[in-house]
Structure formats: structure tokens, C-alpha cells
Design an enzyme around this catalytic site. Structure first.
Site, PDB file in Angstrom:
ATOM      1  N   ASP A  36       0.830  -1.209   0.000  1.00 63.16           N
ATOM      2  CA  ASP A  36       0.000   0.000   0.000  1.00 63.16           C
ATOM      3  C   ASP A  36       0.861   1.253   0.000  1.00 63.16           C
ATOM      4  O   ASP A  36       0.463   2.287  -0.505  1.00 63.16           O
ATOM      5  CB  ASP A  36      -0.903   0.044   1.251  1.00 63.16           C
ATOM      6  N   ASN A  37       2.021   1.195   0.648  1.00 67.97           N
ATOM      7  CA  ASN A  37       2.873   2.394   0.715  1.00 67.97           C
ATOM      8  C   ASN A  37       4.312   2.070   0.333  1.00 67.97           C
ATOM      9  O   ASN A  37       5.240   2.687   0.842  1.00 67.97           O
ATOM     10  CB  ASN A  37       2.822   2.989   2.137  1.00 67.97           C
ATOM     11  N   SER A 129       6.982   4.584  18.295  1.00 66.57           N
ATOM     12  CA  SER A 129       7.452   5.876  17.789  1.00 66.57           C
ATOM     13  C   SER A 129       7.623   6.874  18.923  1.00 66.57           C
ATOM     14  O   SER A 129       6.883   6.833  19.924  1.00 66.57           O
ATOM     15  CB  SER A 129       6.398   6.407  16.815  1.00 66.57           C
ATOM     16  N   TYR A 153      -2.957   8.459  14.554  1.00 66.07           N
ATOM     17  CA  TYR A 153      -1.757   7.646  14.284  1.00 66.07           C
ATOM     18  C   TYR A 153      -1.009   7.369  15.582  1.00 66.07           C
ATOM     19  O   TYR A 153      -0.679   6.216  15.901  1.00 66.07           O
ATOM     20  CB  TYR A 153      -0.828   8.363  13.282  1.00 66.07           C
ATOM     21  N   LYS A 157      -0.134   3.744  18.019  1.00 67.15           N
ATOM     22  CA  LYS A 157       1.127   3.279  18.623  1.00 67.15           C
ATOM     23  C   LYS A 157       0.941   3.056  20.129  1.00 67.15           C
ATOM     24  O   LYS A 157       1.380   2.042  20.677  1.00 67.15           O
ATOM     25  CB  LYS A 157       2.253   4.288  18.369  1.00 67.15           C
ATOM     26  N   ASN A 202       5.350  14.357   3.985  1.00 65.91           N
ATOM     27  CA  ASN A 202       4.956  15.025   5.230  1.00 65.91           C
ATOM     28  C   ASN A 202       6.178  15.398   6.043  1.00 65.91           C
ATOM     29  O   ASN A 202       6.137  16.316   6.846  1.00 65.91           O
ATOM     30  CB  ASN A 202       4.131  14.074   6.108  1.00 65.91           C
ATOM     31  N   ASN A 203       7.256  14.644   5.865  1.00 69.30           N
ATOM     32  CA  ASN A 203       8.407  14.780   6.762  1.00 69.30           C
ATOM     33  C   ASN A 203       9.491  15.661   6.147  1.00 69.30           C
ATOM     34  O   ASN A 203       9.581  15.824   4.932  1.00 69.30           O
ATOM     35  CB  ASN A 203       8.964  13.396   7.117  1.00 69.30           C
ATOM     36  N   LEU A 204      10.310  16.196   7.035  1.00 72.50           N
ATOM     37  CA  LEU A 204      11.297  17.204   6.634  1.00 72.50           C
ATOM     38  C   LEU A 204      12.271  16.716   5.566  1.00 72.50           C
ATOM     39  O   LEU A 204      12.411  17.344   4.501  1.00 72.50           O
ATOM     40  CB  LEU A 204      12.081  17.651   7.879  1.00 72.50           C
ATOM     41  N   ARG A 235      14.730  18.104  16.605  1.00 73.68           N
ATOM     42  CA  ARG A 235      14.420  16.673  16.613  1.00 73.68           C
ATOM     43  C   ARG A 235      15.701  15.853  16.706  1.00 73.68           C
ATOM     44  O   ARG A 235      16.790  16.356  16.449  1.00 73.68           O
ATOM     45  CB  ARG A 235      13.700  16.265  15.307  1.00 73.68           C
ATOM     46  N   ARG A 297       3.378  24.284  12.546  1.00 74.08           N
ATOM     47  CA  ARG A 297       2.456  23.249  12.068  1.00 74.08           C
ATOM     48  C   ARG A 297       1.676  22.744  13.273  1.00 74.08           C
ATOM     49  O   ARG A 297       2.287  22.386  14.291  1.00 74.08           O
ATOM     50  CB  ARG A 297       3.283  22.123  11.427  1.00 74.08           C
TER      51      ARG A 297
HETATM   52  P1  NAD Z   1       6.579   2.628   5.261  1.00 74.27           P
HETATM   53  O1  NAD Z   1       5.216   3.128   4.915  1.00 74.27           O
HETATM   54  O2  NAD Z   1       7.685   2.870   4.301  1.00 74.27           O
HETATM   55  O3  NAD Z   1       6.515   1.052   5.588  1.00 74.27           O
HETATM   56  C1  NAD Z   1       5.386   0.441   6.143  1.00 74.27           C
HETATM   57  C2  NAD Z   1       5.024  -0.727   5.243  1.00 74.27           C
HETATM   58  O4  NAD Z   1       3.884  -1.396   5.788  1.00 74.27           O
HETATM   59  C3  NAD Z   1       4.681  -0.313   3.832  1.00 74.27           C
HETATM   60  O5  NAD Z   1       5.495  -1.040   2.930  1.00 74.27           O
HETATM   61  C4  NAD Z   1       3.207  -0.670   3.673  1.00 74.27           C
HETATM   62  O6  NAD Z   1       2.888  -1.057   2.355  1.00 74.27           O
HETATM   63  C5  NAD Z   1       3.067  -1.785   4.699  1.00 74.27           C
HETATM   64  N1  NAD Z   1       1.717  -1.967   5.241  1.00 74.27           N
HETATM   65  C6  NAD Z   1       0.900  -1.039   5.795  1.00 74.27           C
HETATM   66  N2  NAD Z   1      -0.240  -1.599   6.212  1.00 74.27           N
HETATM   67  C7  NAD Z   1      -0.155  -2.928   5.934  1.00 74.27           C
HETATM   68  C8  NAD Z   1      -1.019  -4.031   6.115  1.00 74.27           C
HETATM   69  N3  NAD Z   1      -2.225  -3.902   6.672  1.00 74.27           N
HETATM   70  N4  NAD Z   1      -0.606  -5.251   5.701  1.00 74.27           N
HETATM   71  C9  NAD Z   1       0.607  -5.410   5.132  1.00 74.27           C
HETATM   72  N5  NAD Z   1       1.463  -4.394   4.911  1.00 74.27           N
HETATM   73  C10 NAD Z   1       1.090  -3.164   5.315  1.00 74.27           C
HETATM   74  O7  NAD Z   1       6.940   3.227   6.701  1.00 74.27           O
HETATM   75  P2  NAD Z   1       8.309   3.206   7.504  1.00 74.27           P
HETATM   76  O8  NAD Z   1       8.787   4.597   7.610  1.00 74.27           O
HETATM   77  O9  NAD Z   1       9.203   2.162   6.976  1.00 74.27           O
HETATM   78  O10 NAD Z   1       7.741   2.803   8.934  1.00 74.27           O
HETATM   79  C11 NAD Z   1       7.747   1.475   9.406  1.00 74.27           C
HETATM   80  C12 NAD Z   1       7.098   1.436  10.777  1.00 74.27           C
HETATM   81  O11 NAD Z   1       7.827   2.305  11.645  1.00 74.27           O
HETATM   82  C13 NAD Z   1       5.656   1.923  10.807  1.00 74.27           C
HETATM   83  O12 NAD Z   1       4.941   1.137  11.730  1.00 74.27           O
HETATM   84  C14 NAD Z   1       5.772   3.350  11.301  1.00 74.27           C
HETATM   85  O13 NAD Z   1       4.614   3.761  11.969  1.00 74.27           O
HETATM   86  C15 NAD Z   1       6.937   3.224  12.268  1.00 74.27           C
HETATM   87  N6  NAD Z   1       7.638   4.490  12.474  1.00 74.27           N
HETATM   88  C16 NAD Z   1       8.102   5.210  11.399  1.00 74.27           C
HETATM   89  C17 NAD Z   1       8.746   6.419  11.611  1.00 74.27           C
HETATM   90  C18 NAD Z   1       9.211   7.258  10.450  1.00 74.27           C
HETATM   91  O14 NAD Z   1       9.400   8.461  10.623  1.00 74.27           O
HETATM   92  N7  NAD Z   1       9.438   6.703   9.272  1.00 74.27           N
HETATM   93  C19 NAD Z   1       8.948   6.891  12.912  1.00 74.27           C
HETATM   94  C20 NAD Z   1       8.485   6.125  13.980  1.00 74.27           C
HETATM   95  C21 NAD Z   1       7.829   4.912  13.750  1.00 74.27           C
HETATM   96  C1  WQD Z   2      10.577  17.522  11.738  1.00 74.86           C
HETATM   97  C2  WQD Z   2      10.711  19.027  11.911  1.00 74.86           C
HETATM   98  C3  WQD Z   2       8.676  20.218  11.515  1.00 74.86           C
HETATM   99  C4  WQD Z   2       8.339  19.345   7.252  1.00 74.86           C
HETATM  100  C5  WQD Z   2       6.820  12.883  12.399  1.00 74.86           C
HETATM  101  C6  WQD Z   2       5.641  12.184  13.006  1.00 74.86           C
HETATM  102  C7  WQD Z   2       6.116  11.175  14.002  1.00 74.86           C
HETATM  103  C8  WQD Z   2       7.181  10.250  13.434  1.00 74.86           C
HETATM  104  C9  WQD Z   2       8.251  10.979  12.681  1.00 74.86           C
HETATM  105  C10 WQD Z   2       6.208   8.194  12.809  1.00 74.86           C
HETATM  106  C11 WQD Z   2       9.529  19.658  12.650  1.00 74.86           C
HETATM  107  C12 WQD Z   2       9.718  20.595  10.488  1.00 74.86           C
HETATM  108  C13 WQD Z   2       8.773  19.394   8.567  1.00 74.86           C
HETATM  109  C14 WQD Z   2       8.379  20.518   6.457  1.00 74.86           C
HETATM  110  C15 WQD Z   2       9.297  21.715   8.349  1.00 74.86           C
HETATM  111  N1  WQD Z   2       6.643   9.315  12.485  1.00 74.86           N
HETATM  112  N2  WQD Z   2       9.248  20.568   9.090  1.00 74.86           N
HETATM  113  N3  WQD Z   2       8.873  21.667   7.042  1.00 74.86           N
HETATM  114  O1  WQD Z   2       7.061  15.968  13.160  1.00 74.86           O
HETATM  115  O2  WQD Z   2       9.155  15.136  14.336  1.00 74.86           O
HETATM  116  O3  WQD Z   2       7.562  13.534  13.409  1.00 74.86           O
HETATM  117  O4  WQD Z   2       7.666  11.906  11.781  1.00 74.86           O
HETATM  118  O5  WQD Z   2       6.016   7.733  13.903  1.00 74.86           O
HETATM  119  O6  WQD Z   2       4.998  10.502  14.403  1.00 74.86           O
HETATM  120  O7  WQD Z   2       4.810  13.124  13.636  1.00 74.86           O
HETATM  121  O8  WQD Z   2       8.961  14.865  11.855  1.00 74.86           O
HETATM  122  O9  WQD Z   2      10.010  15.294   9.689  1.00 74.86           O
HETATM  123  O10 WQD Z   2       7.572  15.864   9.986  1.00 74.86           O
HETATM  124  O11 WQD Z   2       9.302  17.240  11.161  1.00 74.86           O
HETATM  125  O12 WQD Z   2       9.721  22.770   8.824  1.00 74.86           O
HETATM  126  O13 WQD Z   2       7.994  20.550   5.282  1.00 74.86           O
HETATM  127  O14 WQD Z   2      10.728  19.613  10.612  1.00 74.86           O
HETATM  128  O15 WQD Z   2       7.910  21.325  11.875  1.00 74.86           O
HETATM  129  O16 WQD Z   2      10.050  20.696  13.434  1.00 74.86           O
HETATM  130  P1  WQD Z   2       8.142  14.981  13.259  1.00 74.86           P
HETATM  131  P2  WQD Z   2       8.929  15.774  10.582  1.00 74.86           P
END
Ligand code: NAD
Ligand code: WQD
Length: 348
Positions: A36-37, A129, A153, A157, A202-204, A235, A297
């Protein structure tokens, strides 16, 4: 015999990097992902990077909530442990579609835990997370800091952490490690695998990456009036390969007879501001990132970084890479793969 690890969500960003380390660390990996992602190309590349070790990788395109399909996979292989990455992770989307998030992340996890239990596999590493620390009252965040969530979200967790604690209480044969990741960034140093978000990032760092390759005109900096060194949010950015290594350390810890249901932070212990990350990226890439300063944000915390003591002490793991390594490897990936795994994409 190589240990068999089931990796849910293994074709995603963190999963693909972890699968590579697993294969190179002598494990066999069975990936379950509904794509899916993510793209299946990530695992094809992991296989190539792993060389002969790639023979120990297999992939099933299966949704975790598809119980018969999951049961079939468990009937074919006896797993030593499961690393559970699968889940949806976009905070904004979770606010708009909470039921999708609760269904996918929580129902998916419950199905997984039930099938594991039925098959006598009770060793789990779960992707939690730092989002569970909300807006921390004190930094660094320790594993004992209060936890809360400000969006669906984050609540998935929190709830899954609680479900894991309850499952362990009900049956102490379970050994569970909850890993709270801080901000994973960067890519494998080969530049062959990396983060490939769908749509607008969504992320930086993925956003900066797309500005650098010309896919977006500028980075919007969210918030310039925080009580930080330069007014922008702080961060704890961690190189994705360090994070992947943290999972190998967690798997080793599962061999410890005394492990119950334990939480570990995976971060570096260093706080970096948005402007510092931009400067580090510009330095290593030689690319100018145009900035537009904007308001905060909603939901963002001011300063979040990890206490890493517990992971260092008990997992014998410590992040090795600094922000310049993260930016260099991100740029190596981005410049070689400006449209991620889909080279046919011209724009998005
Ligand atoms: P990602 O989206 O790249 O990987 C997640 C994978 O899970 C994807 O490949 C997606 O297709 C798969 N998936 C989702 N729902 C599913 C389902 N129902 N069945 C089978 N597959 C499914 O994300 P990521 O950044 O690799 O994150 C991995 C894990 O780490 C997630 O649980 C996320 O919440 C957690 N996490 C990520 C971050 C981050 O910033 N990337 C931070 C903290 C925690
Ligand atoms: C980092 C910093 C923003 C984008 C998120 C999720 C968290 C975790 C990690 C999964 C912040 C700033 C961002 C942009 C910006 N994911 N920023 N311009 O918010 O710490 O955490 O990702 O579990 O749940 O909330 O990470 O990379 O989005 O932001 O200025 O276009 O960058 O304000 O200070 P965050 P982020």
C-alpha cells in the site's frame, strides 16, 4: 540453521533497510507487505545488494488483516521471531481517516498476534514511535517519560504498546520489544535503496530531498518562534542503517531469558534544528534549498530528543552516524533516484 524472521511491512523504508541487515547478519527473512505504501522494487534491490545472502529472502504480497493468508505463511515456516513494521504512518491522513488507521494498524496487529500465538511464535519486535512522547515536558525523553498522543496515528502506537503489555501479562511466554524510533532519515550508503514516499512528503528530509532534485520549489519551515537555538523545531534524527542495526540488537536481546515486554528508544541523543538540517544537507549536496518561513504546524512539539542510555546498556547498541552522514547518504539516494523506485514517474 539460519533463524527465520517474519518481517511485516518489510518492503517499506525502514523495513527494507532492516531486511538487508538481517540477510547480511545470517538470518532468513520472510516479508509480508500489501505494498500500500511501498514498491516491490525495494526488495528486488535488497536482494541484489545482499548477493548470495539474498537467497534467504522471500516475499508475500499479503495484507496483515488477511488471516487465512497469514495462517498459510505460518504453516509453511516456523518463525523464530517477528519484526512488525506494517502500518500506516501519515499523521494528517490519520486525523482525516481515523477508522482506516485503527483498522489497519490495530486490527492488523491483533490478527498478527493471534496467528503468532496459535503457531507458538511469541517473540516480537514492534515499531513504536517517539510520537508517544507528545510535547515532552522534559528532554531527553527516557523510556519512563509520560506518554500521550495527539492524533489517531499516535494513538495506534500507544494502543498497540498497551495491547502488547496486556498480551505479555496474560502469557509470560511472550517476549516483546517495543522500539520507539525518533526521526529516521538517510538511506543505505549504496544509494540503491531509500525512502520513496507517495505524493507530497509530510516529513522534513523527504521534502528537502524533493526540493533538491527540482520536484518542489522550496521548503516551508514550520515555525520560527520556538524557544530553540534558531527558533525552529528540534528533533533527534537517526540514520536509517543505525535504526536497522537496532533491530538486530533487539532480536539478539530476545534470546535473553529475562526479557518480558520492554521499551527502548532508538535515537542518537542529539537534538538538531530544522535550519541545522538544511545547512548540513546544503553542505554535503552543494544544492541550495530555498526556504519560505511560515507559522507552526499544528500538533508539532518544540524539542524532542532521546535518552539513549537504556538501549546502549541493555541492547548494546548505539547510533554511529551524524547528520552529515545522513544527509550525504540521502543525497546519494536522491540524486541517483530522483523519482524513487519508479523511474517512469516524470512528475508528482
Ligand atoms: P513505510 O510506509 O515505508 O513502511 C510500512 C510498510 O507497511 C509499507 O510497505 C506498507 O505497504 C506496509 N503496510 C501497511 N499496512 C499494511 C497491512 N495492513 N498489511 C501489510 N502491509 C502493510 O513506513 P516506515 O517509515 O518504513 O515505517 C515502518 C514502521 O515504523 C511503521 O509502523 C511506522 O509507523 C513506524 N515508524 C516510522 C517512523 C518514520 O518516521 N518513518 C517513525 C516512527 C515509527
Ligand atoms: C521535523 C521538523 C517540523 C516538514 C513525524 C511524526 C512522528 C514520526 C516521525 C512516525 C519539525 C519541520 C517538517 C516541512 C518543516 N513518524 N518541518 N517543514 O514531526 O518530528 O515527526 O515523523 O512515527 O509521528 O509526527 O517529523 O520530519 O515531519 O518534522 O519545517 O515541510 O521539521 O515542523 O520541526 P516529526 P517531521
Amino acid at each position: 540453521m539460519a533463524k527465520n524472521i517474519l518481517v511485516t511491512g518489510g518492503s517499506g523504508y525502514i523495513g527494507s533497510h532492516t531486511v538487508l541487515q538481517l540477510l547480511n547478519g545470517g538470518y532468513s527473512a520472510v516479508v509480508v507487505d500489501n505494498l500500500d505504501n511501498s514498491s516491490a522494487v525495494s526488495l528486488e534491490r535488497v536482494k541484489k545488494l545482499a548477493g548470495q545472502n539474498g537467497d534467504r529472502l522471500s516475499f508475500h504480497q499479503v495484507d496483515l488483516r488477511d488471516r487465512p493468508a497469514l495462517e498459510k505463511i505460518f504453516s509453511e515456516t516456523k518463525f523464530d521471531a517477528v519484526i512488525h513494521f506494517a502500518g500506516l504512518k501519515a499523521v494528517g491522513e490519520s486525523v482525516e481517516k481515523p477508522l482506516l488507521y485503527y483498522n489497519n494498524n490495530i486490527a492488523g496487529t491483533i490478527t498478527l498476534l493471534e496467528v503468532m500465538s496459535q503457531n507458538g511464535c511469541k517473540n516480537l519486535v514492534f515499531s513504536s514511535s517517539a510520537t508517544v512522547y507528545g510535547w515532552p515536558k522534559e528532554v531527553p525523553c527516557t523510556e519512563e517519560s509520560p506518554i500521550s498522543a495527539t492524533n489517531p496515528y499516535g494513538r495506534t502506537k500507544l494502543f498497540i504498546e498497551e495491547i502488547c503489555r496486556d498480551v505479555h501479562r496474560s502469557d509470560p511466554e511472550w517476549k516483546i520489544i517495543l522500539l520507539r524510533y525518533f526521526n529516521p532519515v538517510g538511506a543505505h550508503p549504496s544509494g540503491y535503496i531509500g525512502e520513496d514516499p507517495l505524493g507530497v512528503p509530510n516529513n522534513l528530509m523527504p521534502y528537502i530531498q524533493q526540493v533538491a532534485v527540482g520536484r518542489r520549489p522550496h521548503l516551508t519551515v514550520f515555525g520560527t518562534d520556538y524557544k530553540t537555538k534558531d527558533g525552529t523545531g528540534v528533533r533527534d534524527y537517526i540514520h536509517v542503517t543505525d535504526l536497522a542495526d537496532g533491530h538486530i540488537a533487539a532480536l539478539r536481546k530476545l534470546d535473553d531469558l529475562k526479557i518480558n515486554c520492554e521499551v527502548y528508544n532508538l535515537g542518537t541523543g542529539n537534538g538538531t534544528s530544522v535550519l541545522e538540517m538544511v545547512a548540513a544537507f546544503e553542505k554535503v549536496s552543494g544544492k541550495k534549498i530555498p526556504l519560505v518561513m511560515a507559522g507552526r504546524r499544528p500538533g508539532d512539539a518544540e524539542i524532542v530528543y532521546a535518552s539513549t542510555e537504556k538501549a546502549e546498556r541493555e541492547l548494546n547498541w548505539k547510533a554511529k552516524h551524524g547528520i552529515e552522514d545522513m544527509c550525504r547518504d540521502l543525497w546519494n539516494w536522491a540524486s541517483n533516484n530522483p523519482y524513487g523506485y519508479d523511474s517512469s514517474k516524470g512528475s508528482s
